[in-house]
Motif scaffolding. Structure first.
Motif, PDB file in Angstrom:
ATOM      1  N   ALA A 190       0.839  -1.199   0.000  1.00 11.48           N
ATOM      2  CA  ALA A 190       0.000   0.000   0.000  1.00 11.48           C
ATOM      3  C   ALA A 190       0.873   1.247   0.000  1.00 11.48           C
ATOM      4  CB  ALA A 190      -0.920   0.015   1.223  1.00 11.48           C
ATOM      5  N   ASN A 191       0.498   2.195  -0.840  1.00 10.48           N
ATOM      6  CA  ASN A 191       1.089   3.536  -0.799  1.00 10.48           C
ATOM      7  C   ASN A 191      -0.064   4.512  -0.614  1.00 10.48           C
ATOM      8  OD1 ASN A 191       2.617   5.835  -1.035  1.00 10.48           O
ATOM      9  ND2 ASN A 191       2.876   5.692  -3.249  1.00 10.48           N
ATOM     10  N   PRO A 192      -0.581   4.612   0.610  1.00 15.78           N
ATOM     11  CA  PRO A 192      -1.779   5.418   0.853  1.00 15.78           C
ATOM     12  C   PRO A 192      -1.458   6.905   0.945  1.00 15.78           C
ATOM     13  CG  PRO A 192      -1.021   4.460   2.901  1.00 15.78           C
ATOM     14  CD  PRO A 192      -0.085   3.961   1.835  1.00 15.78           C
ATOM     15  N   PRO A 193      -2.480   7.748   0.916  1.00 17.27           N
ATOM     16  CA  PRO A 193      -2.234   9.186   1.131  1.00 17.27           C
ATOM     17  C   PRO A 193      -1.707   9.423   2.537  1.00 17.27           C
ATOM     18  CG  PRO A 193      -4.591   8.698   1.129  1.00 17.27           C
ATOM     19  CD  PRO A 193      -3.899   7.451   0.691  1.00 17.27           C
ATOM     20  N   LEU A 216      -3.195  12.024  -1.972  1.00 15.03           N
ATOM     21  CA  LEU A 216      -2.212  12.756  -1.173  1.00 15.03           C
ATOM     22  C   LEU A 216      -2.683  13.048   0.245  1.00 15.03           C
ATOM     23  CD1 LEU A 216      -1.108  15.451  -3.787  1.00 15.03           C
ATOM     24  CD2 LEU A 216       0.199  13.427  -3.124  1.00 15.03           C
ATOM     25  N   ASP A 217      -3.920  13.507   0.386  1.00 13.71           N
ATOM     26  CA  ASP A 217      -4.416  14.045   1.649  1.00 13.71           C
ATOM     27  C   ASP A 217      -4.734  12.917   2.627  1.00 13.71           C
ATOM     28  OD1 ASP A 217      -5.716  15.364   3.725  1.00 13.71           O
ATOM     29  OD2 ASP A 217      -6.743  16.761   2.387  1.00 13.71           O
ATOM     30  N   GLY A 218      -3.936  12.842   3.686  1.00 13.59           N
ATOM     31  CA  GLY A 218      -4.095  11.783   4.676  1.00 13.59           C
ATOM     32  C   GLY A 218      -4.833  12.210   5.928  1.00 13.59           C
ATOM     33  N   GLY A 222      -2.218  13.011   8.760  1.00 17.88           N
ATOM     34  CA  GLY A 222      -1.663  12.212   7.672  1.00 17.88           C
ATOM     35  C   GLY A 222      -1.822  10.715   7.842  1.00 17.88           C
ATOM     36  N   LEU A 223      -2.490  10.284   8.917  1.00 15.14           N
ATOM     37  CA  LEU A 223      -2.533   8.855   9.240  1.00 15.14           C
ATOM     38  C   LEU A 223      -3.910   8.211   9.070  1.00 15.14           C
ATOM     39  CD1 LEU A 223      -0.322   8.899  12.470  1.00 15.14           C
ATOM     40  CD2 LEU A 223       0.384   8.372  10.124  1.00 15.14           C
ATOM     41  N   ASP A 224      -4.884   8.949   8.540  1.00 10.41           N
ATOM     42  CA  ASP A 224      -6.241   8.403   8.433  1.00 10.41           C
ATOM     43  C   ASP A 224      -6.280   7.084   7.664  1.00 10.41           C
ATOM     44  OD1 ASP A 224      -7.186  10.544   9.856  1.00 10.41           O
ATOM     45  OD2 ASP A 224      -8.360  11.419   8.212  1.00 10.41           O
ATOM     46  N   ALA A 225      -5.590   7.025   6.530  1.00 15.43           N
ATOM     47  CA  ALA A 225      -5.634   5.816   5.711  1.00 15.43           C
ATOM     48  C   ALA A 225      -5.015   4.622   6.437  1.00 15.43           C
ATOM     49  CB  ALA A 225      -4.912   6.061   4.385  1.00 15.43           C
ATOM     50  N   TYR A 226      -3.943   4.869   7.180  1.00 12.82           N
ATOM     51  CA  TYR A 226      -3.295   3.773   7.903  1.00 12.82           C
ATOM     52  C   TYR A 226      -4.224   3.211   8.980  1.00 12.82           C
ATOM     53  CZ  TYR A 226       0.859   5.655   5.638  1.00 12.82           C
ATOM     54  OH  TYR A 226       1.748   6.109   4.704  1.00 12.82           O
ATOM     55  N   ARG A 227      -4.980   4.085   9.631  1.00 14.07           N
ATOM     56  CA  ARG A 227      -5.928   3.599  10.638  1.00 14.07           C
ATOM     57  C   ARG A 227      -6.969   2.683  10.001  1.00 14.07           C
ATOM     58  NH1 ARG A 227      -5.434   9.171  12.091  1.00 14.07           N
ATOM     59  NH2 ARG A 227      -4.217   9.381  14.014  1.00 14.07           N
ATOM     60  N   ALA A 228      -7.511   3.102   8.859  1.00 13.01           N
ATOM     61  CA  ALA A 228      -8.516   2.297   8.175  1.00 13.01           C
ATOM     62  C   ALA A 228      -7.928   0.976   7.689  1.00 13.01           C
ATOM     63  CB  ALA A 228      -9.098   3.087   7.000  1.00 13.01           C
ATOM     64  N   ILE A 229      -6.729   1.017   7.148  1.00 14.00           N
ATOM     65  CA  ILE A 229      -6.091  -0.197   6.626  1.00 14.00           C
ATOM     66  C   ILE A 229      -5.757  -1.164   7.753  1.00 14.00           C
ATOM     67  CG2 ILE A 229      -3.987  -1.058   5.517  1.00 14.00           C
ATOM     68  CD1 ILE A 229      -4.045   1.494   3.784  1.00 14.00           C
ATOM     69  N   ALA A 230      -5.222  -0.647   8.856  1.00  9.96           N
ATOM     70  CA  ALA A 230      -4.810  -1.509   9.966  1.00  9.96           C
ATOM     71  C   ALA A 230      -5.974  -2.317  10.519  1.00  9.96           C
ATOM     72  CB  ALA A 230      -4.172  -0.674  11.070  1.00  9.96           C
ATOM     73  N   VAL A 231      -7.151  -1.723  10.544  1.00 10.70           N
ATOM     74  CA  VAL A 231      -8.333  -2.429  11.040  1.00 10.70           C
ATOM     75  C   VAL A 231      -8.705  -3.590  10.126  1.00 10.70           C
ATOM     76  CG1 VAL A 231     -10.820  -2.198  11.449  1.00 10.70           C
ATOM     77  CG2 VAL A 231      -9.251  -0.437  12.275  1.00 10.70           C
ATOM     78  N   ASP A 232      -8.556  -3.397   8.810  1.00 10.25           N
ATOM     79  CA  ASP A 232      -8.970  -4.412   7.833  1.00 10.25           C
ATOM     80  C   ASP A 232      -7.950  -5.522   7.603  1.00 10.25           C
ATOM     81  OD1 ASP A 232     -11.511  -3.602   7.145  1.00 10.25           O
ATOM     82  OD2 ASP A 232     -10.824  -2.209   5.598  1.00 10.25           O
ATOM     83  N   LEU A 233      -6.669  -5.233   7.823  1.00 10.70           N
ATOM     84  CA  LEU A 233      -5.599  -6.120   7.363  1.00 10.70           C
ATOM     85  C   LEU A 233      -5.690  -7.575   7.817  1.00 10.70           C
ATOM     86  CD1 LEU A 233      -2.267  -4.091   7.314  1.00 10.70           C
ATOM     87  CD2 LEU A 233      -3.375  -5.277   5.426  1.00 10.70           C
ATOM     88  N   VAL A 247       5.482   5.192   3.879  1.00 11.24           N
ATOM     89  CA  VAL A 247       5.123   6.200   4.878  1.00 11.24           C
ATOM     90  C   VAL A 247       5.864   7.494   4.577  1.00 11.24           C
ATOM     91  CG1 VAL A 247       4.652   4.498   6.687  1.00 11.24           C
ATOM     92  CG2 VAL A 247       6.960   5.460   6.483  1.00 11.24           C
ATOM     93  N   GLY A 248       5.306   8.593   5.072  1.00 12.66           N
ATOM     94  CA  GLY A 248       5.975   9.872   4.943  1.00 12.66           C
ATOM     95  C   GLY A 248       7.101   9.995   5.955  1.00 12.66           C
ATOM     96  N   GLU A 249       7.956  10.979   5.730  1.00 14.11           N
ATOM     97  CA  GLU A 249       9.102  11.179   6.623  1.00 14.11           C
ATOM     98  C   GLU A 249       8.628  11.428   8.057  1.00 14.11           C
ATOM     99  OE1 GLU A 249      13.256  13.778   6.851  1.00 14.11           O
ATOM    100  OE2 GLU A 249      11.821  14.099   5.204  1.00 14.11           O
ATOM    101  N   GLY A 250       9.161  10.653   9.001  1.00 13.14           N
ATOM    102  CA  GLY A 250       8.816  10.805  10.399  1.00 13.14           C
ATOM    103  C   GLY A 250       7.558  10.078  10.834  1.00 13.14           C
ATOM    104  N   GLN A 251       6.916   9.336   9.924  1.00 12.92           N
ATOM    105  CA  GLN A 251       5.673   8.640  10.269  1.00 12.92           C
ATOM    106  C   GLN A 251       5.877   7.170  10.613  1.00 12.92           C
ATOM    107  OE1 GLN A 251       3.363   9.341   6.695  1.00 12.92           O
ATOM    108  NE2 GLN A 251       2.246  11.036   7.640  1.00 12.92           N
ATOM    109  N   ASP A 252       7.082   6.670  10.481  1.00  8.56           N
ATOM    110  CA  ASP A 252       7.304   5.222  10.577  1.00  8.56           C
ATOM    111  C   ASP A 252       6.881   4.647  11.923  1.00  8.56           C
ATOM    112  OD1 ASP A 252       9.751   6.962  10.890  1.00  8.56           O
ATOM    113  OD2 ASP A 252      10.496   5.171  11.905  1.00  8.56           O
ATOM    114  N   ARG A 253       7.208   5.311  13.024  1.00  5.58           N
ATOM    115  CA  ARG A 253       6.878   4.759  14.345  1.00  5.58           C
ATOM    116  C   ARG A 253       5.374   4.773  14.595  1.00  5.58           C
ATOM    117  NH1 ARG A 253      11.558   6.964  18.568  1.00  5.58           N
ATOM    118  NH2 ARG A 253      13.344   6.020  17.479  1.00  5.58           N
ATOM    119  N   ALA A 254       4.716   5.845  14.182  1.00  9.82           N
ATOM    120  CA  ALA A 254       3.269   5.933  14.380  1.00  9.82           C
ATOM    121  C   ALA A 254       2.546   4.862  13.570  1.00  9.82           C
ATOM    122  CB  ALA A 254       2.771   7.321  13.991  1.00  9.82           C
TER     123      ALA A 254
END
Length: 291
Positions: A190-193, A216-218, A222-233, A247-254
Protein backbone atom coordinates in the motif's frame (compact mmCIF):
# COMPACT_ATOMS: atom_id res chain seq x y z
CA UNK A 1 16.11 26.84 -30.40
CA UNK A 2 17.41 27.97 -33.81
CA UNK A 3 19.26 25.37 -35.89
CA UNK A 4 21.92 24.70 -36.88
CA UNK A 5 22.36 23.27 -33.41
CA UNK A 6 23.45 19.91 -32.13
CA UNK A 7 21.85 17.77 -29.48
CA UNK A 8 24.82 18.64 -27.27
CA UNK A 9 24.50 22.41 -27.60
CA UNK A 10 20.73 22.22 -27.14
CA UNK A 11 21.23 20.09 -24.05
CA UNK A 12 23.50 22.75 -22.59
CA UNK A 13 20.96 25.50 -23.30
CA UNK A 14 18.11 23.55 -21.71
CA UNK A 15 20.20 22.65 -18.65
CA UNK A 16 21.24 26.28 -18.23
CA UNK A 17 17.61 27.44 -18.37
CA UNK A 18 16.60 24.88 -15.76
CA UNK A 19 19.52 25.77 -13.50
CA UNK A 20 18.70 29.47 -13.76
CA UNK A 21 15.15 28.65 -12.63
CA UNK A 22 16.63 26.73 -9.65
CA UNK A 23 15.54 23.25 -10.75
CA UNK A 24 17.65 20.56 -9.14
CA UNK A 25 19.55 18.03 -11.27
CA UNK A 26 19.26 20.38 -14.25
CA UNK A 27 21.46 18.31 -16.56
CA UNK A 28 19.51 15.11 -15.92
CA UNK A 29 16.19 16.91 -16.39
CA UNK A 30 17.50 18.41 -19.62
CA UNK A 31 18.40 14.97 -20.96
CA UNK A 32 14.89 13.76 -20.17
CA UNK A 33 13.35 16.74 -21.99
CA UNK A 34 15.47 16.11 -25.08
CA UNK A 35 14.75 12.38 -25.00
CA UNK A 36 11.00 13.08 -24.87
CA UNK A 37 11.09 15.76 -27.56
CA UNK A 38 13.26 13.75 -29.93
CA UNK A 39 11.70 10.34 -29.29
CA UNK A 40 15.02 8.96 -28.09
CA UNK A 41 16.24 7.11 -25.03
CA UNK A 42 18.48 8.86 -22.51
CA UNK A 43 21.35 6.69 -23.73
CA UNK A 44 20.71 7.72 -27.33
CA UNK A 45 20.77 11.39 -26.34
CA UNK A 46 24.10 10.90 -24.61
CA UNK A 47 25.53 8.97 -27.58
CA UNK A 48 24.25 11.45 -30.18
CA UNK A 49 25.51 14.76 -28.82
CA UNK A 50 27.02 15.72 -32.21
CA UNK A 51 23.83 15.06 -34.21
CA UNK A 52 22.19 18.16 -35.69
CA UNK A 53 18.58 18.79 -34.75
CA UNK A 54 15.92 20.07 -37.13
CA UNK A 55 13.81 23.19 -36.70
CA UNK A 56 10.79 21.00 -35.90
CA UNK A 57 12.74 19.10 -33.25
CA UNK A 58 14.02 22.34 -31.76
CA UNK A 59 10.47 23.67 -31.55
CA UNK A 60 9.36 20.55 -29.68
CA UNK A 61 12.22 20.99 -27.22
CA UNK A 62 11.21 24.62 -26.66
CA UNK A 63 7.56 23.71 -26.01
CA UNK A 64 8.48 21.04 -23.47
CA UNK A 65 11.00 23.31 -21.76
CA UNK A 66 8.42 26.09 -21.34
CA UNK A 67 5.95 23.67 -19.73
CA UNK A 68 8.57 22.22 -17.39
CA UNK A 69 9.72 25.72 -16.39
CA UNK A 70 6.06 26.35 -15.47
CA UNK A 71 6.43 23.39 -13.06
CA UNK A 72 4.41 20.92 -15.08
CA UNK A 73 6.02 17.49 -14.53
CA UNK A 74 7.44 15.97 -17.70
CA UNK A 75 5.81 12.66 -16.76
CA UNK A 76 2.42 14.41 -16.80
CA UNK A 77 3.17 16.10 -20.11
CA UNK A 78 4.07 12.78 -21.71
CA UNK A 79 1.49 10.79 -19.74
CA UNK A 80 4.10 8.16 -18.89
CA UNK A 81 6.37 7.27 -15.98
CA UNK A 82 9.00 4.54 -15.67
CA UNK A 83 8.84 2.49 -12.48
CA UNK A 84 10.81 -0.69 -11.73
CA UNK A 85 12.02 -0.67 -15.35
CA UNK A 86 8.43 -0.74 -16.65
CA UNK A 87 6.55 2.05 -18.40
CA UNK A 88 3.23 3.12 -16.87
CA UNK A 89 0.58 5.35 -18.36
CA UNK A 90 -0.75 8.02 -16.00
CA UNK A 91 -4.10 9.74 -15.71
CA UNK A 92 -5.35 12.71 -13.72
CA UNK A 93 -6.60 10.30 -11.03
CA UNK A 94 -3.34 8.40 -10.56
CA UNK A 95 -0.37 9.33 -8.43
CA UNK A 96 2.85 9.86 -10.36
CA UNK A 97 5.04 6.98 -9.06
CA UNK A 98 8.27 8.05 -7.37
CA UNK A 99 11.54 6.11 -7.18
CA UNK A 100 11.32 5.81 -3.38
CA UNK A 101 8.16 3.70 -3.77
CA UNK A 102 10.32 0.95 -5.27
CA UNK A 103 11.44 0.35 -1.67
CA UNK A 104 8.16 -1.56 -1.16
CA UNK A 105 8.87 -3.88 -4.09
CA UNK A 106 12.35 -4.55 -2.75
CA UNK A 107 10.93 -5.32 0.72
CA UNK A 108 8.55 -7.94 -0.68
CA UNK A 109 11.22 -9.50 -2.88
CA UNK A 110 13.51 -9.85 0.14
CA UNK A 111 10.83 -11.72 2.07
CA UNK A 112 9.41 -13.93 -0.68
CA UNK A 113 12.52 -15.46 -2.24
CA UNK A 114 10.74 -18.28 -4.14
CA UNK A 115 10.08 -16.48 -7.42
CA UNK A 116 8.31 -19.48 -9.00
CA UNK A 117 5.53 -19.76 -6.40
CA UNK A 118 1.92 -18.86 -7.21
CA UNK A 119 1.67 -16.06 -4.66
CA UNK A 120 -1.44 -13.90 -4.34
CA UNK A 121 -0.80 -10.16 -4.06
CA UNK A 122 -3.05 -7.27 -3.08
CA UNK A 123 -2.28 -3.62 -3.83
CA UNK A 124 -4.29 -1.12 -1.78
CA UNK A 125 -4.68 2.27 -3.45
CA UNK A 126 -3.24 0.88 -6.68
CA UNK A 127 -3.27 4.10 -8.74
CA UNK A 128 -1.41 3.31 -11.96
CA UNK A 129 -0.97 -0.29 -10.79
CA UNK A 130 2.79 0.18 -10.53
CA UNK A 131 3.33 -1.80 -7.30
CA UNK A 132 1.18 -4.79 -8.20
CA UNK A 133 2.45 -5.00 -11.76
CA UNK A 134 6.09 -4.63 -10.69
CA UNK A 135 5.59 -7.59 -8.34
CA UNK A 136 3.86 -9.67 -11.02
CA UNK A 137 6.77 -8.97 -13.37
CA UNK A 138 9.09 -10.56 -10.80
CA UNK A 139 6.85 -13.53 -9.90
CA UNK A 140 5.72 -15.19 -13.16
CA UNK A 141 3.32 -17.62 -11.46
CA UNK A 142 1.71 -15.04 -9.16
CA UNK A 143 -1.59 -13.22 -9.56
CA UNK A 144 -3.03 -10.20 -7.82
CA UNK A 145 -5.74 -7.64 -7.21
CA UNK A 146 -5.41 -3.87 -7.24
CA UNK A 147 -7.92 -1.76 -5.31
CA UNK A 148 -8.59 1.95 -5.72
CA UNK A 149 -11.34 4.32 -4.65
CA UNK A 150 -11.13 6.01 -8.06
CA UNK A 151 -12.80 4.24 -10.99
CA UNK A 152 -10.57 6.10 -13.43
CA UNK A 153 -7.43 4.99 -11.57
CA UNK A 154 -8.58 1.36 -11.54
CA UNK A 155 -9.23 1.53 -15.29
CA UNK A 156 -5.83 3.13 -15.92
CA UNK A 157 -4.19 0.32 -13.93
CA UNK A 158 -6.11 -2.28 -15.92
CA UNK A 159 -4.91 -0.76 -19.19
CA UNK A 160 -1.35 -0.75 -17.88
CA UNK A 161 -1.62 -4.44 -17.04
CA UNK A 162 -2.69 -5.16 -20.63
CA UNK A 163 0.10 -3.00 -22.11
CA UNK A 164 2.67 -4.85 -20.02
CA UNK A 165 1.33 -8.30 -20.90
CA UNK A 166 0.22 -8.95 -17.31
CA UNK A 167 -3.53 -8.57 -17.74
CA UNK A 168 -4.28 -12.28 -17.39
CA UNK A 169 -2.84 -12.31 -13.87
CA UNK A 170 -4.19 -9.00 -12.56
CA UNK A 171 -7.63 -7.60 -11.88
CA UNK A 172 -8.61 -4.21 -10.56
CA UNK A 173 -11.63 -3.23 -8.52
CA UNK A 174 -13.13 -0.06 -7.09
CA UNK A 175 -13.34 -0.26 -3.31
CA UNK A 176 -12.54 1.61 -0.12
CA UNK A 177 -9.29 -0.14 0.82
CA UNK A 178 -9.82 -3.84 1.54
CA UNK A 179 -13.42 -3.70 2.71
CA UNK A 180 -14.73 -5.61 -0.33
CA UNK A 181 -12.15 -8.40 -0.06
CA UNK A 182 -12.01 -11.53 2.06
CA UNK A 183 -9.51 -13.76 0.24
CA UNK A 184 -6.18 -14.63 1.89
CA UNK A 185 -3.27 -12.85 0.23
CA UNK A 186 0.38 -13.80 0.68
CA UNK A 187 1.54 -10.18 0.48
CA UNK A 188 -0.21 -6.83 0.58
CA UNK A 189 1.34 -3.52 -0.44
CA UNK A 190 0.00 0.00 0.00
CA UNK A 191 1.09 3.54 -0.80
CA UNK A 192 -1.78 5.42 0.85
CA UNK A 193 -2.23 9.19 1.13
CA UNK A 194 -0.05 10.42 3.99
CA UNK A 195 0.22 14.21 3.67
CA UNK A 196 -1.35 16.07 6.59
CA UNK A 197 -4.22 18.23 5.32
CA UNK A 198 -2.60 21.45 6.56
CA UNK A 199 0.56 20.63 4.58
CA UNK A 200 -1.20 20.19 1.23
CA UNK A 201 -0.91 23.86 0.25
CA UNK A 202 2.84 23.80 0.95
CA UNK A 203 3.63 20.90 -1.36
CA UNK A 204 5.80 21.58 -4.44
CA UNK A 205 3.72 22.81 -7.37
CA UNK A 206 4.60 19.71 -9.38
CA UNK A 207 2.84 17.61 -6.74
CA UNK A 208 0.12 19.96 -5.49
CA UNK A 209 -1.16 20.97 -8.90
CA UNK A 210 -0.90 17.66 -10.76
CA UNK A 211 -1.21 14.71 -8.37
CA UNK A 212 -4.78 13.92 -7.26
CA UNK A 213 -5.66 15.19 -3.79
CA UNK A 214 -7.40 11.87 -3.10
CA UNK A 215 -4.00 10.15 -3.31
CA UNK A 216 -2.21 12.76 -1.17
CA UNK A 217 -4.42 14.04 1.65
CA UNK A 218 -4.09 11.78 4.68
CA UNK A 219 -6.26 13.80 7.05
CA UNK A 220 -5.36 16.00 9.99
CA UNK A 221 -2.21 14.07 10.95
CA UNK A 222 -1.66 12.21 7.67
CA UNK A 223 -2.53 8.85 9.24
CA UNK A 224 -6.24 8.40 8.43
CA UNK A 225 -5.63 5.82 5.71
CA UNK A 226 -3.29 3.77 7.90
CA UNK A 227 -5.93 3.60 10.64
CA UNK A 228 -8.52 2.30 8.17
CA UNK A 229 -6.09 -0.20 6.63
CA UNK A 230 -4.81 -1.51 9.97
CA UNK A 231 -8.33 -2.43 11.04
CA UNK A 232 -8.97 -4.41 7.83
CA UNK A 233 -5.60 -6.12 7.36
CA UNK A 234 -6.02 -9.28 9.47
CA UNK A 235 -8.88 -10.40 7.22
CA UNK A 236 -7.31 -10.30 3.71
CA UNK A 237 -3.73 -11.10 4.83
CA UNK A 238 -2.95 -14.82 5.01
CA UNK A 239 -1.43 -16.24 8.22
CA UNK A 240 2.30 -15.55 7.97
CA UNK A 241 1.64 -13.08 5.14
CA UNK A 242 3.64 -9.89 4.61
CA UNK A 243 2.40 -6.31 4.53
CA UNK A 244 4.55 -3.42 3.28
CA UNK A 245 3.44 0.20 3.16
CA UNK A 246 5.04 3.49 2.22
CA UNK A 247 5.12 6.20 4.88
CA UNK A 248 5.98 9.87 4.94
CA UNK A 249 9.10 11.18 6.62
CA UNK A 250 8.82 10.80 10.40
CA UNK A 251 5.67 8.64 10.27
CA UNK A 252 7.30 5.22 10.58
CA UNK A 253 6.88 4.76 14.35
CA UNK A 254 3.27 5.93 14.38
CA UNK A 255 2.34 3.62 11.50
CA UNK A 256 4.19 0.71 13.10
CA UNK A 257 2.21 1.29 16.28
CA UNK A 258 -1.09 1.28 14.36
CA UNK A 259 -0.20 -2.01 12.66
CA UNK A 260 0.84 -3.59 15.95
CA UNK A 261 -2.42 -2.44 17.55
CA UNK A 262 -4.24 -4.09 14.65
CA UNK A 263 -2.65 -7.43 15.49
CA UNK A 264 0.33 -7.53 13.13
CA UNK A 265 3.96 -8.10 14.07
CA UNK A 266 6.22 -5.32 12.81
CA UNK A 267 9.09 -6.91 10.92
CA UNK A 268 11.21 -3.96 9.80
CA UNK A 269 11.37 -0.29 8.93
CA UNK A 270 13.21 0.07 5.63
CA UNK A 271 14.94 3.28 4.46
CA UNK A 272 14.91 4.53 0.89
CA UNK A 273 18.07 5.44 -1.01
CA UNK A 274 18.12 8.84 0.71
CA UNK A 275 18.21 7.14 4.11
CA UNK A 276 14.65 8.21 5.01
CA UNK A 277 12.48 5.61 6.77
CA UNK A 278 10.14 4.92 3.87
CA UNK A 279 8.61 1.48 4.26
CA UNK A 280 7.07 -0.28 7.25
CA UNK A 281 6.98 -4.07 6.92
CA UNK A 282 4.75 -6.24 9.12
CA UNK A 283 3.53 -9.82 9.20
CA UNK A 284 0.41 -11.60 10.32
CA UNK A 285 1.20 -14.24 12.90
CA UNK A 286 1.17 -17.78 11.44
CA UNK A 287 -1.89 -19.81 12.29
CA UNK A 288 -1.33 -22.31 15.10
CA UNK A 289 -3.39 -24.83 13.15
CA UNK A 290 -1.30 -24.35 9.97
CA UNK A 291 -4.35 -23.04 8.10
Amino acid sequence: MTPPETIGSTLCEVAAALAAARFDEARRRARRILAAALGMSMAEVFAGLDRMITQQEGDRVSVLLRRVLAHEPLSRIMGLREFWGLEFALSSDTLDPRPETETLVEAILARLPARDRAYRFLDLGTGSGCLLLALLSEFPAACGVGVDRSRDAAETARRNSERLGLGARARFIVSDWATALSRNFDAIVANPPYIASAEMARLPREVRDYDPALALDGGADGLDAYRAIAVDLPRPLAPGGVFACEVGEGQDRAVAALLAAGGLVVDAIVPDLAGIARCVVARRRPSLTGA
